[in-house]
Design an enzyme around this catalytic site. Structure first.
Site: not given
Length: 867
Positions: A278-279, A281, A283, A325, A704, A708
């Site tokens: 968990v730390a 990744i 999220e 074009d 997270n 964050d």
């Protein structure tokens, strides 16, 4: 094998088994079985549920699911609920972004006329265009939309607007004559194509192709086979996720094994591994990247660049080639008279003088041999003709008043065989024929010339001088019309046979002029390391002249036609492509091939377009850019970005925005990962030292997802720095995890981890594992909030200040407020497993949390002083 346009009418009719009286009813059904119905096949879209399930294939998501299961087995139900909620929320967000409205083929189908007039069983009847088949005899007249591709077998001044296929606004004058040699769509004058709009005249046509075999159908096939490409950021994040997943799995196994070896219970060892996963990744990363891209999209919409797929915002930042074009994007999409040649002199439109008889004659000729009108400044009719009306209005000649005063007695409309238009009026009591047309054709019918001294015989020297001037105009990209007249007797009947014996008046040269801002935009593109390339359906000379004016075509560059491109092998094209600045008279296949060739060299390619013919290349390009004003629905649906103002300069602004968005995303990722690195190092340290777990999984999820996320979003709103367009496009193959980037993560994360573990030891010694875990949690949260200021820019906070981005200060204060709620609200204390702290402990937490930011800012200041 000869194409239909290379065969005469008799050959085409024989080959198709067609007859003048049309197909018999029983033949129609047989042919529909053989050739298929006259409709486009659709690609079955992916079901939304399948798209949703595909979001769970990511290895990081699988690791989080495993962590949730372990948390549930160990009784940590809160952690399980939070982890699964995060995964589901991200999957829904990913599904919404992944499902695109596949409207392209629907828009293509809508271009077909619902009914067509055909000859069957010798009777003229109206049928659904879907019922048309090869060999049908199709009748066309002004206002019809062509229902299928066909070879013209009888023509009466037919003009067809094929802009949806060729991109050129001017109607094509059609003919019956066989064409020798290979040529592009725009030059196939004896053919008509599905979706073309008949603007003048009438014709009979034998249907040669229907459905997916028609030119529109070929484009549909190309669109089906042109796969959407992942953006460089998507590739980078995929690569990053894969590497991070492997590292997390390896470290989690190591930590689990280490804890079991140290004699800890298997469930406790698993919880250590879960905390580490968990730390590690980030999220909220996917959501934050989406939010930052969405904010970039909003900013670009304000500047007339509408982004359909938000992932395309970042791709703009590494665009290294823009295939643009010409008509309407680099030019004004409006024919404008540039110069008038009279009696050996050239004049600008505003320099014409009504007191000069020669000037007056050419102005009257240009108005009276004209079927267009100007209503509220907007031209209705042929663009070339209403350009002549605008020329007259510049010197205060009112075309409406002149036409009201003058009664048109007779006329012969323009057609592509004669290349002339003639009208008859009574001027000053004398019947007079006024004529305009192609220079070479009119000169062959001229016997006299009018000069300031009067009328005299037309000489060979006059012809050479006029041809020289015509060539000079043409080489400058101007389209030239010649004007003449002749006075006749009262009983004179205007006819094709009597269109001769003219008195030459002069030449009028016109062009679709470049936009005023195009030259500067091209210069900005080159300064930014971007190669602009012109791709157009126009003629090579005209296209090259415009390209020179705006700076696309330089000394030593090449211009090639679609036919010349077809003759090149891929190896030849690869060898020449960096020198080719202009492609003229191109087909849809040519455009895809050009994009392919640049992409083979590793370039990120942007392609602009507005017609149906552009759609496959728009889809094939990394960034397809459609025109919002003149663009067809097909081109808009195939594109990633739509220009609300049809302006090339807007693309360059969008590139600058794209570069800034990528920089902000990278800074946000740096912020998230350096904070996560601190969590990883802290968990690894306590595992190796056989200390209690410093964080519960719910602590890390709180950091997270909540504290964050706000600073990361604020970093994403950082305004662009001035030197963005002076930098070269970034290498799309360069991943985020470069050596320099990894060093930053380790050093910054290590610094935060040291302060966090210092707080953990102090709490452990003063109040046990619960206080140690709480102090570590608070220190890590606050340190990461302070760290948000470091990640805004590579410059120090004293240099960039707060006034440019007040969101960063707001995000910091919001994060502190959220942490305070967790610390001091009893219900949240229990939910997040935090212990009460004393005033001195809280003071220590703040002191330790601010140290990493002070050190990083001092380092930046020293580096700035050295530079």
């Amino acid at each position: 094998m000869k194409q239909m346009y290379e065969k005469d009418v008799a050959q085409v009719m024989e080959e198709l088994g067609a007859v003048e009286t049309g197909l018999r009813s029983e033949e129609v059904a047989e042919r529909q079985n053989t050739y298929g119905r006259n409709e486009l096949e659709e690609v079955k879209p992916v079901h939304p549920f399948i798209v949703f399930l595909s979001q769970f294939k990511d290895l990081l998501v699988i690791i989080l699911i495993a962590a949730a299961i372990i948390s549930m087995v160990s009784g940590e139900l809160e952690s399980t609920i939070v982890i699964l909620a995060v995964i589901t929320m991200n999957a829904i967000l990913g599904t919404v972004q992944s499902i695109k409205a596949q409207k392209s083929l629907d828009a293509l189908k809508q271009l077909s006329t619902p009914h067509s007039r055909v000859l069957r069983d010798g009777t003229l009847m109206e049928v659904s265009s879907q019922e048309l088949t090869v060999g049908d005899i199709l009748f066309l007249e002004a206002g019809d939309v062509v229902g299928a591709d066909g070879r013209i077998i009888e023509n009466h001044s037919l003009q067809v607007n094929e802009s949806a296929l060729t991109g050129e606004v001017e109607s094509v004058h059609k003919a019956v004559d066989t064409i020798t040699g290979e040529c592009g769509l725009g030059d196939q004058k004896n053919m008509v194509f599905s979706s073309g709009l008949v603007t003048y005249g009438r014709a009979r046509v034998v249907v040669t192709a229907v459905g997916m075999k028609s030119e529109i159908g070929k484009i549909a096939t190309l669109m089906n086979t042109a796969q959407d490409r992942k953006t460089p950021l998507q590739k980078t994040l995929d690569d990053f996720s894969k590497k991070l997943s492997i590292a997390i799995i390896a470290i989690c196994i190591l930590v689990f094994a280490l804890n079991v070896w140290q004699g800890n219970a298997v469930m406790d060892a698993l919880m250590f591994a879960v905390a580490l996963a968990v730390a590690a990744i980030p999220e909220a990363l996917a959501s934050i990247v989406t939010i930052v891209l969405a904010m970039g999209t909003s900013q670009m919409a304000k500047e007339n660049a509408i982004i359909k797929n938000i992932n395309s915002v970042e791709s703009l930042g590494c665009v290294s080639v823009i295939c643009s074009d010409k008509t309407g994007t680099l030019t004004q999409n409006k024919m404008t008279v540039q110069e008038i040649y009279i009696d050996g002199n050239t004049f600008r439109p505003e320099e014409l003088d009504l007191h000069e008889q020669l000037h007056r004659y050419i102005l009257y000729d240009s108005i009276l041999t004209n079927d267009s009108t100007l209503v509220d400044g907007k031209g209705i009719g042929d663009p070339t003709e209403y350009a002549l009306l605008e020329m007259a209005r510049k010197v205060s000649v009112n075309d409406d008043v002149l036409r009201t005063m003058m009664l048109r007695l007779e006329e012969i409309p323009f057609d592509s065989d004669r290349k002339l238009m003639s009208t008859k009026y009574e001027l000053h009591g004398v019947p007079t024929i006024l004529t305009k047309g192609a220079v070479d054709v009119l000169l062959d019918r001229t016997t006299h010339i009018r000069t300031a001294e009067g009328i005299r015989d037309f000489t060979e020297a006059d012809r050479e001088e006029i041809n020289r001037q015509n060539m000079e105009f043409s080489q400058n990209g101007l389209r030239v019309l010649a004007f003449a007249y002749k006075e006749v007797e009262d009983d004179h009947v205007l006819s094709l046979k009597t269109e001769n014996g003219f008195t030459f008046l002069g030449l009028v040269a016109m062009v679709d002029p470049p936009r005023e801002e195009s030259k500067e935009a091209v210069s900005d593109a080159k300064r930014a390391g971007i190669r602009p390339v012109m791709i157009t359906g126009d003629h090579k000379i005209t296209a090259t002249a415009i390209a020179k004016q705006i700076g696309i075509f330089e000394e030593g560059d090449l211009a090639v036609t679609g036919t010349e491109l077809d003759a090149m092998s891929d190896q030849e094209l690869d060898g020449k492509i960096t020198k080719i600045s202009v492609y003229a008279r191109v087909s849809p296949e040519n455009k895809i091939r050009i994009v392919d060739a640049w992409q083979r060299r590793g370039n990120i390619v942007s392609m602009t377009g507005d017609g149906v013919n552009d759609a496959p290349a728009l889809k094939k390009a990394d960034i397809g850019v459609a025109m919002g004003i003149t663009g067809t629905e097909v081109s808009k649906d195939a594109a990633s970005m739509i220009l609300a103002d049809d302006n090339f300069a807007t693309i360059i602004k969008a590139v600058a925005n794209g570069r800034n968005v990528y920089r902000n995303i990278k800074n946000a990722i740096q912020f998230l990962l350096s904070g996560n690195m601190a969590g990883i190092l802290s968990v690894l340290y306590t595992s190796i030292m056989a200390l209690p777990v410093p964080f519960a999984p719910v602590h890390l999820l709180f950091i997270n997802l909540l504290t964050d996320s706000l600073p990361a979003i604020a970093i994403g709103m950082e305004p662009a720095e001035k030197d963005l367009l002076s930098q070269k496009p970034r290498n799309p193959k360069e991943g985020i995890l470069t050596k320099e980037f990894m060093m930053k993560l380790i050093l910054q994360g290590g610094l935060i981890a040291v302060c966090t573990m210092t707080a953990f030891h102090l709490g452990l010694n003063q109040g046990g594992a619960a206080v140690g875990s709480t102090m570590a949690f608070c220190t890590l949260t606050l340190a990461r909030l302070f760290h948000g200021f470091n990640c805004r820019s590579s410059h120090s906070i004293f240099r960039i200040g707060f006034s440019g981005n007040w969101y960063s200060l707001g995000a910091f204060l919001a994060g502190v407020a959220l942490l305070s709620l967790v610390m001091f609200v009893p219900f949240l204390e229990r939910l997040f497993s935090v212990a009460p702290l004393t005033g001195s402990q809280i003071g220590l937490v703040y002191l330790l949390a601010v140290i990493p930011t002070v050190v990083i800012q001092l380092t930046k200041i020293v580096r700035e002083q050295r530079h």
